[in-house]
Design an enzyme around this catalytic site. Structure first.
Site, mmCIF file in Angstrom:
data_model
loop_
_atom_site.group_PDB
_atom_site.id
_atom_site.type_symbol
_atom_site.label_atom_id
_atom_site.label_comp_id
_atom_site.label_asym_id
_atom_site.label_seq_id
_atom_site.Cartn_x
_atom_site.Cartn_y
_atom_site.Cartn_z
ATOM 1 N N GLU A 65 2.705 9.315 -5.405
ATOM 2 C CA GLU A 65 3.718 8.290 -5.141
ATOM 3 C C GLU A 65 3.102 6.928 -4.796
ATOM 4 O OE1 GLU A 65 7.405 11.116 -3.644
ATOM 5 O OE2 GLU A 65 6.237 10.034 -2.133
ATOM 6 N N GLU B 23 8.149 16.583 -8.278
ATOM 7 C CA GLU B 23 8.833 16.973 -7.052
ATOM 8 C C GLU B 23 10.341 16.820 -7.243
ATOM 9 O OE1 GLU B 23 7.546 14.981 -3.481
ATOM 10 O OE2 GLU B 23 5.435 14.998 -4.103
#
Length: 488
Positions: A192, A387
């Site tokens: 991320e 995710e």
């Protein structure tokens, strides 16, 4: 012309995803050093209000190192995977996992980050984990740096603000690429990347009180630039060392919907989406997008770049895109300038068309289909959903079972959305839900917020047997994988 895809391909990568700092525990075992993640305590009041616990101050860190850890630090324990890894991987295999996305703890390999030689005990631990995955024909997908770095790099260099961190990171990369070149073929340099401006301590090891300038946004984007250069160099290094390696770039995607059809709301959503896509634009295309020039000028941001940086970025483009998806949010041109944007933790405007989770996160499965289409339209690269999951307060019933029908329903709708996106023509290569076994929450440092198919008997304070129990969703996901999502 690409043929119409009606169902998931036979080689689709079904699995789950975790992070070392939330999972492993054993924070002082096996020669492991202290990481930034080790410094985030459980803060009772913040958790009660669902506020994030994703930072630590310079004074706090100095105190922890001098006086020892006093209080509750859940990431020191994780779910004790460090001592349960064989059992946990066997449970993943029982569900039929074809892959397992995990991360390596930088501090297990280089405890302070500055060592000349790696910690052999840490390397052996991951040898064992990868070998166990391979025993069950489960492909590891490894994130090199997932929200943790040696705390000594933060204290001495202020994390990714310093260009010197690139060399330390590449030393770590070269070590693990060479060690595991025959065991791991899929890699992600950073988790991320786009969260640097939201949670700079977690995303980049930054202590803003130690920054070299008062323009904190400039500090964050300087750190981002160093990560982008490091990512490109890691891509090139990986392909040099590992035959047939695939390496991808990952961001958190929280797609903005305009609050209304007011043109300024639509423009605001566009601009916020650009700031989110900036990281993929660089890692996929190999250069800074033109829209960032105006953003930097308007925010008085001046990035120090070396002459060779443009060539480095162009030579280190990724093979696939990975992203996390939990929610969408609302963009409004009336938003105050000091309100957070693209935050993984807080969503300040409620979408009246969506339900929310126990932790007030909007539930938007259609949004996943939208995001997949946008990403593929923009980049035309294979996509890994790295995710996606539901955090909930799971309870063991009187019958000794965990009935989590709400999680099954959440995941069912999101997998249907993936299937629809593939019918739209999107090249999705895998789905690794977050996280297949209960772990410590990244955002709130609590065990109570559970995502797993596997229940871990532990509470926010480390009490419990740490026994593993199969939830109803465990059996459901097993059927999903076995049927290649024909049975949902």
């Amino acid at each position: 012309m690409k043929q119409y895809c009606e169902s998931f391909p036979k080689n689709f990568l079904w699995g789950g995803a975790t992070a070392a700092n939330q999972l492993e525990g054993g924070f002082r075992e096996g020669g492991k050093g202290l990481s930034t993640a080790d410094m985030t305590p459980f803060r009772e009041e913040a958790v009660k209000e669902h506020r994030p616990v994703m930072d630590a101050s310079y004074e706090e860190i100095k105190k922890y190192r001098t006086d020892g850890f006093c209080g509750n630090f859940p990431k020191h324990r994780g779910n004790d995977f460090y001592h349960h890894w064989k059992e946990d991987i066997a449970l993943f295999a029982e569900m039929g996992f074809r892959c397992y996305r995990m991360s390596i703890a930088w501090t297990r390999i280089f405890p302070t980050g500055f060592e000349a030689e790696p910690n052999e005990e840490g390397l052996l631990f991951y040898d064992d984990v990868f070998d166990e995955c391979r025993k069950y024909h489960m492909q590891p997908i490894v994130t090199v740096s997932h929200y943790e770095m040696p705390i000594e790099i933060t204290l001495n260099l202020n994390g990714w603000e310093s260009r010197k961190t690139i060399d330390l990171y590449l030393k770590y990369c070269e070590t693990i690429f060479k060690r595991y070149k025959n065991k791991v073929k899929m890699w992600i340099p950073f988790n991320e990347m786009n969260q640097m401006t939201t949670v700079p301590y977690v995303g980049g090891g930054l202590l803003l009180e130690k920054a070299k300038t008062d323009n904190l946004l400039e500090v964050e984007y300087q750190a981002i630039h160093h990560q982008l250069v490091a990512s490109a160099m890691a891509v090139k290094l990986c392909k040099k060392i590992i035959k047939n390696a695939r390496i991808g770039s990952m961001i958190a995607v929280i797609d903005p919907y305009p609050e209304t059809c007011h043109p300024l709301d639509v423009l605001e959503a566009l601009k916020e989406n650009q700031l989110n896509m900036f990281y993929l634009d660089v890692t996929v295309r190999g250069y800074y997008p033109s829209y960032m020039a105006r953003y930097f000028q308007e925010h008085d941001i001046h990035i120090d770049m070396e002459e060779e940086d443009e060539e480095i970025l162009q030579g280190g483009k990724v093979d696939f895109i990975a992203f996390s998806y939990y929610m969408s949010y609302i963009a409004s041109h009336k938003r105050k300038q000091n309100e957070s944007k693209n935050s993984v933790i807080m969503v300040d405007k409620v979408n009246p068309y969506l339900e929310v989770s126990d932790w007030r996160w909007p539930i938007d499965s259609v949004g996943l289909r939208i995001v997949l289409n946008k990403l593929y339209d923009r980049y035309q690269l294979p996509i890994l959903i790295a995710e996606n999951g539901l955090g909930a307060d799971d309870v063991v019933s009187e019958d000794g079972l965990i009935h989590d029908a709400y999680r099954i329903e959440y995941l069912r709708k999101h997998i249907i959305a993936v299937k629809e996106a593939m019918r739209d023509g999107v090249d999705v290569i895998g789905y690794t839900m977050w996280g297949p076994i209960d772990i410590v929450s990244q955002g709130t440092c609590e065990m109570k917020k559970r995502y797993g198919f596997i229940y871990v008997d532990a509470d926010n304070y480390g009490n419990g047997s740490y026994k593993r129990l199969r939830k109803d969703s465990f059996y459901w996901y097993s059927r999903v994988i076995a049927s290649n999502a024909e049975e949902l």
